[in-house]
Scaffold this active site. Structure first.
Site, PDB file in Angstrom:
ATOM      1  CG  ASP A  96      41.952  38.593  38.254  1.00 39.52           C
ATOM      2  OD1 ASP A  96      41.826  38.060  38.460  1.00 39.52           O
ATOM      3  OD2 ASP A  96      42.482  39.789  37.720  1.00 39.52           O
ATOM      4  CD  GLU A 104      40.500  37.543  42.801  1.00 44.67           C
ATOM      5  OE1 GLU A 104      41.393  36.954  43.396  1.00 44.67           O
ATOM      6  OE2 GLU A 104      39.805  38.220  41.440  1.00 44.67           O
ATOM      7  CG  ASP A 146      40.869  33.033  35.749  1.00 43.68           C
ATOM      8  OD1 ASP A 146      40.282  34.948  36.014  1.00 43.68           O
ATOM      9  OD2 ASP A 146      41.315  32.869  36.174  1.00 43.68           O
ATOM     10  CG  HIS A 174      45.198  30.852  40.568  1.00 44.34           C
ATOM     11  ND1 HIS A 174      44.404  31.002  40.913  1.00 44.34           N
ATOM     12  CD2 HIS A 174      45.838  32.481  40.263  1.00 44.34           C
ATOM     13  CE1 HIS A 174      44.022  33.053  40.946  1.00 44.34           C
ATOM     14  NE2 HIS A 174      45.248  33.302  40.926  1.00 44.34           N
ATOM     15  CG  ASP A 175      46.072  34.114  43.801  1.00 35.85           C
ATOM     16  OD1 ASP A 175      46.595  34.742  42.673  1.00 35.85           O
ATOM     17  OD2 ASP A 175      44.960  35.133  42.841  1.00 35.85           O
TER      18      ASP A 175
HETATM   19  O1  ISL Z   1      47.063  37.279  45.537  1.00 40.08           O
HETATM   20  C1  ISL Z   1      46.816  37.793  46.610  1.00 40.08           C
HETATM   21  C2  ISL Z   1      47.943  38.939  46.501  1.00 40.08           C
HETATM   22  O2  ISL Z   1      48.139  38.688  48.050  1.00 40.08           O
HETATM   23  C3  ISL Z   1      45.785  39.072  46.526  1.00 40.08           C
HETATM   24  O3  ISL Z   1      45.066  39.851  46.992  1.00 40.08           O
HETATM   25  C4  ISL Z   1      45.447  39.010  45.110  1.00 40.08           C
HETATM   26  O4  ISL Z   1      46.428  39.580  44.345  1.00 40.08           O
HETATM   27  C5  ISL Z   1      44.142  39.094  44.822  1.00 40.08           C
HETATM   28  O5  ISL Z   1      43.207  38.254  44.704  1.00 40.08           O
HETATM   29  C6  ISL Z   1      43.673  39.158  43.100  1.00 40.08           C
HETATM   30  O6  ISL Z   1      43.799  38.106  42.636  1.00 40.08           O
HETATM   31  C7  ISL Z   1      43.344  37.512  40.775  1.00 40.08           C
HETATM   32  O7  ISL Z   1      44.098  39.185  40.110  1.00 40.08           O
HETATM   33  C8  ISL Z   1      45.399  40.003  40.390  1.00 40.08           C
HETATM   34  C9  ISL Z   1      46.314  37.947  40.063  1.00 40.08           C
HETATM   35  O8  ISL Z   1      47.817  37.989  40.516  1.00 40.08           O
HETATM   36  C10 ISL Z   1      45.551  36.672  40.477  1.00 40.08           C
HETATM   37  O9  ISL Z   1      46.017  35.414  40.343  1.00 40.08           O
HETATM   38  C11 ISL Z   1      43.995  36.601  40.354  1.00 40.08           C
HETATM   39  O10 ISL Z   1      43.868  35.816  41.303  1.00 40.08           O
HETATM   40  C12 ISL Z   1      45.709  40.009  39.060  1.00 40.08           C
HETATM   41  O11 ISL Z   1      44.796  39.718  38.047  1.00 40.08           O
END
Ligand code: ISL
Ligand code: CA
Length: 542
Positions: free
Chosen positions: A194, A248, A98, A319-320
């Site tokens: 990310d 992402e 990541d 994971h989100d």
């Molecule tokens: O899960 C979300 C909040 O509702 C998404 O909006 C998420 O924050 C967004 O997809 C970005 O995600 C990534 O960056 C974030 C981290 O918390 C997430 O785990 C990661 O996948 C900040 O680094």
């Protein structure tokens, strides 16, 4: 269409904290992953993506990095990591990490320096304002936090310990390129980048338009300069390695996606979120009832738009996100639903990403007490939501949508703590681990796990299922999904009954022209059964 290893691969995402605990401190670790590599290899996947394992105060479970060159002691050491990489490559698997470069933790040395004074050389690594603008954080509330010693505010689009970096500063870009080379030289095979479409911000950080959520987005999402930065990284770093990148990209349309991935000019592929909004109004907490047709439409839209111009990713979980079977159907038929979903996303055009536990049908944790949740976003939303909504209403939303639904320990067997650890895990195990676990899934030849294995193998054996064109043959039907994958050699059909009841077979298919390659029902029938899916191959395709 250009053929590359990462287009033909299937990716398995590991959330290290919850995967396997080798030293029994309740936290998953690198050596735990090594212990399970044979399991991963056996599933048939090709690439492992690790969620962050870098040093971090873990406010956002590692998406808040304090040292890009060190491994968090919870997970092991750099030697353990090199060992993992070696074990991965020995099995002819690949590993991507990541890459979190939109922000660092406020515990990062750069930020610790930056916050001391305005003339500190690191001050300009971050984004500051004497008076905050109106931008909001993804995790709720203002995106600005006060810093006493310089008497200004710093920007954080996520949690307040995740300070956004100033990518205009060449030193920041050079630092990141150096860091990327460090991992690539070690042998890492690529990166999941990310929130990569947020890197560039409008200079001066002006106020955003009046909106209810994501205030300021026109100033930090897909800003034109982000393309300059990504091209720079690609030409100076990625082009010199046989690696791949998946970005992402939050809130993105196919048209904008192509500005990043057409002919792989900046990224090899990206994650879009349209199909993650099928049960909400694009903001995860504003829930609406799920409808299969929305999922189908979102998929089809992206399949058509990207075909021949770029490459899609296919995923249902990460994971989100909540667990897919707790979300995209009803749990009355868990095996049928989950296997149908598996075929639906694995058989479209794009690189499939499987999230740990998805292959055994893990479900939402559904914790009912707020203290059972560990996720920073969940707690922020609860706090903010409680100003308007009742406790009961907020808990209902959280139970359905919290990111912790996907973050409970991997369920390996029916021993205590699901075989994840012998100590109490950092987050509670889903109570259904005695019925849903890896050991049982391997034993039972009719399990979802074996269905995944077959699907992955079939995809690998048929290039048509990787590169072939996609066509939605019943775009209007609300509960039947029928699509074609075709190239000059073969034609396949994927037929799904997206309903918990029997339905008639679509008249347009002459079944005598097809052989069944795979189905989630073991017997034949002249009608479609609940959540039935079958993969059909045309006989004697000319
Ligand atoms: O899960 C979300 C909040 O509702 C998404 O909006 C998420 O924050 C967004 O997809 C970005 O995600 C990534 O960056 C974030 C981290 O918390 C997430 O785990 C990661 O996948 C900040 O680094
Ligand atoms: Ca451990």
């Amino acid at each position: 269409m250009k053929k590359t290893w990462y287009r033909e691969s299937v990716v398995y995402q590991i959330y290290p904290r919850s995967f396997c605990d080798s030293n029994n401190d309740g936290i998953g670790d690198i050596n735990g992953i090594i212990q399970k590599l044979d399991y991963i290899k056996d599933l048939g996947v090709d690439i492992i993506w690790l969620s962050p394992i870098y040093d971090s105060p873990l406010e956002d479970n590692g998406y808040d990095i304090s040292n890009y060159y060190a491994i968090h002691p919870d997970y092991g050491t750099i030697e353990d990591f090199k060992n993992l990489l070696n074990e991965v490559h020995k099995r002819e698997l690949k590993l991507i990490m990541d890459l979190v470069i939109n922000h660092t933790s406020t515990e990062h040395e750069w930020f610790k320096e930056a916050k001391k004074s305005k003339d500190n050389p690191y001050h300009d690594y971050y984004l500051w304002k004497e008076t905050p603008n109106n931008w909001t954080s993804f995790f709720g509330g203002s995106a600005w936090e006060f810093n006493q010693s310089t008497n200004e505010f710093y920007l954080h689009l996520f949690a307040k310990n995740q300070a956004d970096l100033n990518w205009e500063n060449k030193n920041v870009r050079d630092e990141m390129k150096k860091m990327l080379r460090f991992w690539l030289e070690m042998g890492v095979d690529g990166f999941r980048c990310d929130v990569i479409n947020l890197l560039a911000k409008t200079p001066g950080l002006p106020n955003g338009k009046n909106r209810i959520i994501l205030v300021g987005k026109e100033h930090y999402m897909n800003h034109p300069t982000v393309h300059t930065y990504l091209k720079e990284i690609k030409s100076e770093v990625f082009n010199h390695y046989d690696c791949f990148t998946v970005g992402e990209c939050v809130f993105i349309t196919p048209e904008i996606a192509l500005t990043y991935i057409e002919e792989e000019k900046e990224l090899n592929m990206l994650f879009q979120f349209e199909h993650m909004a099928v049960d909400n109004y694009f903001v995860k907490w504003f829930l609406r009832p799920y409808k299969p047709i929305r999922l189908k439409k979102a998929f089809t839209k992206w399949q058509y738009a990207i075909n021949n111009r770029g490459w899609n990713t296919m995923y249902l979980e990460n994971h989100d996100q909540p667990r897919s079977i707790s979300r995209f159907g009803d749990l009355e038929f868990p095996y049928e639903l989950s296997s149908m979903l598996a075929a639906l996303f694995l058989l479209q055009q794009g690189t499939p990403f499987i999230f740990q536990g998805q292959e055994i049908g893990m479900t939402n944790a559904g914790f009912s007490n707020i203290t059972q949740y560990k996720d920073v976003e969940t707690h922020n939303i609860y706090r903010i939501g409680r100003k308007i909504f009742s406790h009961k209403r907020m808990m209902k939303k959280i139970k359905y949508m919290s990111r912790d639904n996907a973050r409970t320990p991997m369920q390996w067997d029916q021993t205590a703590y699901a075989g994840f650890s012998t100590a109490e895990p950092w987050i509670e195990v889903n109570p259904n681990y005695k019925t849903i676990n890896v050991a049982k899934s391997i034993q039972n030849q009719e399990s979802l796990y074996h269905f995944y294995k077959k699907l992955i193998r079939i995809r690998k054996e048929n290039q048509t299922l990787v590169y072939g064109d996609y066509q939605d043959l019943m775009p209007k039907h609300k509960t039947i999904v029928l699509f074609e994958r075709k190239d000059k050699n073969n034609q396949f059909l994927v037929l799904c009954n997206y309903k918990n009841k029997d339905q008639k077979r679509p008249k347009q298919i002459d079944f005598s022209n097809y052989e069944i390659v795979l189905s989630n029902y073991s017997t034949d029938a002249s009608f479609l059964r609940p959540y039935e899916v079958c993969l059909l191959k045309q006989k004697n395709h000319a």
